[in-house]
Write an enzyme that holds these catalytic residues in place. Structure first.
Site, PDB file in Angstrom:
ATOM      1  N   TYR A 132       8.218  22.003  10.527  1.00 50.55           N
ATOM      2  CA  TYR A 132       8.875  22.258  11.804  1.00 50.55           C
ATOM      3  C   TYR A 132       7.863  21.990  12.915  1.00 50.55           C
ATOM      4  CZ  TYR A 132      11.382  26.192   9.352  1.00 50.55           C
ATOM      5  OH  TYR A 132      12.075  27.014   8.524  1.00 50.55           O
ATOM      6  N   LYS A 189      13.420  22.896  17.941  1.00 54.07           N
ATOM      7  CA  LYS A 189      12.739  22.587  16.680  1.00 54.07           C
ATOM      8  C   LYS A 189      13.010  21.152  16.263  1.00 54.07           C
ATOM      9  CE  LYS A 189      13.251  27.306  14.993  1.00 54.07           C
ATOM     10  NZ  LYS A 189      13.942  28.168  14.023  1.00 54.07           N
ATOM     11  N   HIS A 243      19.128  28.528  13.512  1.00 51.27           N
ATOM     12  CA  HIS A 243      18.782  27.518  12.513  1.00 51.27           C
ATOM     13  C   HIS A 243      18.532  28.180  11.161  1.00 51.27           C
ATOM     14  CE1 HIS A 243      15.622  25.095  10.361  1.00 51.27           C
ATOM     15  NE2 HIS A 243      16.621  24.248  10.455  1.00 51.27           N
ATOM     16  N   LYS A 282      14.206  40.653   5.014  1.00 57.69           N
ATOM     17  CA  LYS A 282      14.541  40.603   6.442  1.00 57.69           C
ATOM     18  C   LYS A 282      15.811  39.795   6.684  1.00 57.69           C
ATOM     19  CE  LYS A 282      11.961  38.226   9.421  1.00 57.69           C
ATOM     20  NZ  LYS A 282      10.841  37.852  10.289  1.00 57.69           N
ATOM     21  N   ARG A 315       0.809  -1.222   0.000  1.00 54.92           N
ATOM     22  CA  ARG A 315       0.000   0.000   0.000  1.00 54.92           C
ATOM     23  C   ARG A 315       0.839   1.266   0.000  1.00 54.92           C
ATOM     24  NH1 ARG A 315      -2.818  -0.932   5.429  1.00 54.92           N
ATOM     25  NH2 ARG A 315      -0.687  -1.621   5.805  1.00 54.92           N
ATOM     26  N   GLU A 323      12.327  37.439  18.107  1.00 54.89           N
ATOM     27  CA  GLU A 323      13.079  36.828  17.008  1.00 54.89           C
ATOM     28  C   GLU A 323      14.423  37.536  16.831  1.00 54.89           C
ATOM     29  OE1 GLU A 323      12.095  35.339  12.534  1.00 54.89           O
ATOM     30  OE2 GLU A 323      11.343  37.303  13.092  1.00 54.89           O
ATOM     31  N   ASP A 380       3.228  23.872  14.929  1.00 54.83           N
ATOM     32  CA  ASP A 380       3.786  23.256  13.729  1.00 54.83           C
ATOM     33  C   ASP A 380       3.721  24.288  12.612  1.00 54.83           C
ATOM     34  OD1 ASP A 380       3.950  20.912  15.154  1.00 54.83           O
ATOM     35  OD2 ASP A 380       2.736  19.734  13.779  1.00 54.83           O
ATOM     36  N   ARG A 389      16.636  30.191   4.071  1.00 52.81           N
ATOM     37  CA  ARG A 389      15.890  30.759   5.203  1.00 52.81           C
ATOM     38  C   ARG A 389      16.784  30.671   6.435  1.00 52.81           C
ATOM     39  NH1 ARG A 389      10.422  31.301   3.895  1.00 52.81           N
ATOM     40  NH2 ARG A 389       9.822  30.249   1.986  1.00 52.81           N
TER      41      ARG A 389
END
Length: 179
Positions: free
Chosen positions: A132, A72, A119, A165, A24, A143, A48, A59
């Site tokens: 994530y 994470k 990260h 950014k 399957r 941040e 998530d 990123r």
């Protein structure tokens, strides 16, 4: 349930899940709280995030400061990434050092990055989807990060596609860690 591959950065690990295959298809458990607790990862993940990007997108390098620091768990459901974790714990003997992983949907590997690490990742294939799990909800006011090429990371690209950014982040040498 998971094969654990430790790195020289304390707490930062790669996980290889058991894959169950039959006529399957495949069944892969990407998270199991008891199995994770048995290997020393015990979080009540709060959020998530699923991100789809094209090849060449980079990123990072990002982190979130206390009191909403984020551990994470990262994996690909489609495509592949060059994933990087950088130790930014000021008292750590590996402060400023980094580790990289090739995370992809064929291997089904996962990377766990504890809080106290920056990260980032480079997307290696078009239409790559990364998931994530994060131990804290996103808080833009907490941040932080630093420029992707301000350490000697051997990124497999010289001119990535960056957000505005991310292109404005400080160099690592100017970064001030709160960990």
């Amino acid at each position: 349930m998971f094969q654990l591959r430790e790195t020289f950065l304390q707490g930062c690990v790669e996980l290889i899940p058991n894959i169950f295959t039959d006529h399957r298809g495949e069944s892969i458990k990407t998270y199991h709280s008891d199995a994770f607790k048995n290997i020393g990862i015990s979080h009540d993940f709060k959020e998530d995030l699923m991100v789809t990007s094209q090849r060449g997108v980079l990123r990072g390098l990002h982190l979130q400061y206390p009191p909403k620091e984020q551990a994470k768990l990262i994996y690909c459901v489609r495509g592949s990434i060059f994933d990087v974790a950088v130790d930014v714990r000021k008292t750590s003997p590996t402060y400023g050092q980094f580790v990289s992983f090739h995370v992809d949907a064929e291997k089904h590997n996962l990377v766990y990055i504890p809080s106290g690490f920056a990260h980032g990742y480079l997307v290696l294939e078009d239409d790559t989807t990364v998931v994530y799990k994060m131990s804290s909800v996103y808080s833009p006011e907490l941040e932080s990060g630093f420029l992707w090429n301000s350490l000697n990371i051997d990124w497999p690209i010289t001119e990535p596609i960056l957000s505005y950014k991310d292109s404005q982040l400080p160099l690592f040498k100017d970064f001030r860690s709160a960990f």
